[in-house]
Design a protein around this motif. Sequence first.
Motif, short mmCIF file in Angstrom:
data_model
loop_
_atom_site.label_atom_id
_atom_site.label_comp_id
_atom_site.label_asym_id
_atom_site.label_seq_id
_atom_site.Cartn_x
_atom_site.Cartn_y
_atom_site.Cartn_z
N SER A 12 -4.07 1.16 4.25
CA SER A 12 -3.47 0.57 5.43
C SER A 12 -2.23 -0.22 5.04
O SER A 12 -2.19 -0.85 4.00
CB SER A 12 -4.48 -0.35 6.12
OG SER A 12 -3.90 -0.97 7.23
N ARG A 13 -1.24 -0.15 5.90
CA ARG A 13 -0.02 -0.96 5.74
C ARG A 13 0.22 -1.69 7.05
O ARG A 13 0.13 -1.09 8.12
CB ARG A 13 1.18 -0.08 5.41
CG ARG A 13 1.10 0.55 4.07
CD ARG A 13 2.32 1.44 3.85
NE ARG A 13 2.22 2.08 2.57
CZ ARG A 13 2.94 1.71 1.51
NH1 ARG A 13 3.81 0.74 1.60
NH2 ARG A 13 2.77 2.33 0.37
N ARG A 14 0.52 -2.95 6.95
CA ARG A 14 0.78 -3.75 8.14
C ARG A 14 1.99 -4.62 7.86
O ARG A 14 2.11 -5.22 6.81
CB ARG A 14 -0.43 -4.61 8.47
CG ARG A 14 -0.30 -5.51 9.66
CD ARG A 14 -0.20 -4.80 10.98
NE ARG A 14 -1.33 -3.93 11.19
CZ ARG A 14 -1.37 -2.99 12.10
NH1 ARG A 14 -0.34 -2.77 12.87
NH2 ARG A 14 -2.43 -2.24 12.24
N GLU A 15 2.88 -4.70 8.83
CA GLU A 15 4.07 -5.53 8.70
C GLU A 15 3.94 -6.71 9.66
O GLU A 15 3.72 -6.53 10.86
CB GLU A 15 5.32 -4.72 9.05
CG GLU A 15 6.60 -5.50 8.94
CD GLU A 15 7.80 -4.65 9.29
OE1 GLU A 15 8.89 -5.23 9.43
OE2 GLU A 15 7.67 -3.42 9.44
N LEU A 16 4.06 -7.92 9.12
CA LEU A 16 4.06 -9.13 9.93
C LEU A 16 5.48 -9.64 10.03
O LEU A 16 6.18 -9.76 9.03
CB LEU A 16 3.19 -10.22 9.30
CG LEU A 16 1.69 -9.96 9.28
CD1 LEU A 16 0.98 -11.09 8.56
CD2 LEU A 16 1.15 -9.82 10.68
N VAL A 17 5.91 -9.94 11.23
CA VAL A 17 7.24 -10.48 11.46
C VAL A 17 7.07 -11.89 12.02
O VAL A 17 6.46 -12.07 13.08
CB VAL A 17 8.04 -9.60 12.44
CG1 VAL A 17 9.40 -10.21 12.72
CG2 VAL A 17 8.17 -8.19 11.89
N GLU A 30 6.90 -5.71 21.27
CA GLU A 30 6.46 -5.42 19.91
C GLU A 30 6.37 -3.92 19.68
O GLU A 30 5.98 -3.17 20.56
CB GLU A 30 5.09 -6.03 19.64
CG GLU A 30 5.09 -7.53 19.57
CD GLU A 30 3.73 -8.08 19.18
OE1 GLU A 30 2.92 -7.33 18.62
OE2 GLU A 30 3.48 -9.25 19.46
N ASP A 72 4.41 -0.63 14.70
CA ASP A 72 4.35 -0.79 13.25
C ASP A 72 4.39 -2.23 12.78
O ASP A 72 4.15 -2.51 11.62
CB ASP A 72 5.51 -0.03 12.59
CG ASP A 72 5.40 1.47 12.82
OD1 ASP A 72 4.28 1.94 13.09
OD2 ASP A 72 6.43 2.15 12.72
N ALA A 73 4.70 -3.17 13.66
CA ALA A 73 4.84 -4.56 13.25
C ALA A 73 4.07 -5.47 14.20
O ALA A 73 3.97 -5.21 15.39
CB ALA A 73 6.30 -4.96 13.21
N ASP A 74 3.54 -6.55 13.64
CA ASP A 74 2.89 -7.59 14.43
C ASP A 74 3.78 -8.82 14.38
O ASP A 74 4.16 -9.28 13.30
CB ASP A 74 1.51 -7.93 13.85
CG ASP A 74 0.51 -6.82 14.05
OD1 ASP A 74 0.60 -6.14 15.08
OD2 ASP A 74 -0.36 -6.64 13.18
N GLU A 89 -8.01 -6.40 8.73
CA GLU A 89 -7.41 -5.06 8.64
C GLU A 89 -8.41 -4.06 8.08
O GLU A 89 -8.51 -2.92 8.55
CB GLU A 89 -6.14 -5.11 7.79
CG GLU A 89 -5.36 -3.84 7.82
CD GLU A 89 -4.76 -3.51 9.18
OE1 GLU A 89 -4.49 -2.32 9.43
OE2 GLU A 89 -4.55 -4.42 10.01
#
Length: 72
Positions: A18-23, A34, A37-39, A56
């Motif tokens: 899993s890959r998760r992007e936090l902004v 949103e 792909d990004a939270d 996750e």
Amino acid sequence: VMLECQRCLLPMSFAFESRRELVFADPPADPEEEGEDADFVGADVRLEAMDLVEEEALLCLPMIPRHPLGEC
């Protein structure tokens, strides 16, 4: 991760990636804007990395773990 197959009740291995992007944004972005792909998180929010990893991982697990058809 070792899970129990719900068809045959035998152990089964389950691998996930899993890959998760936090902004971090100030002010937080509108949820409707949103991307998938990004939270977006408020810049003033304190987050625990281990809690994010655990959440996750739980979201990646199958709701009903089963071997592929014909493998039980």
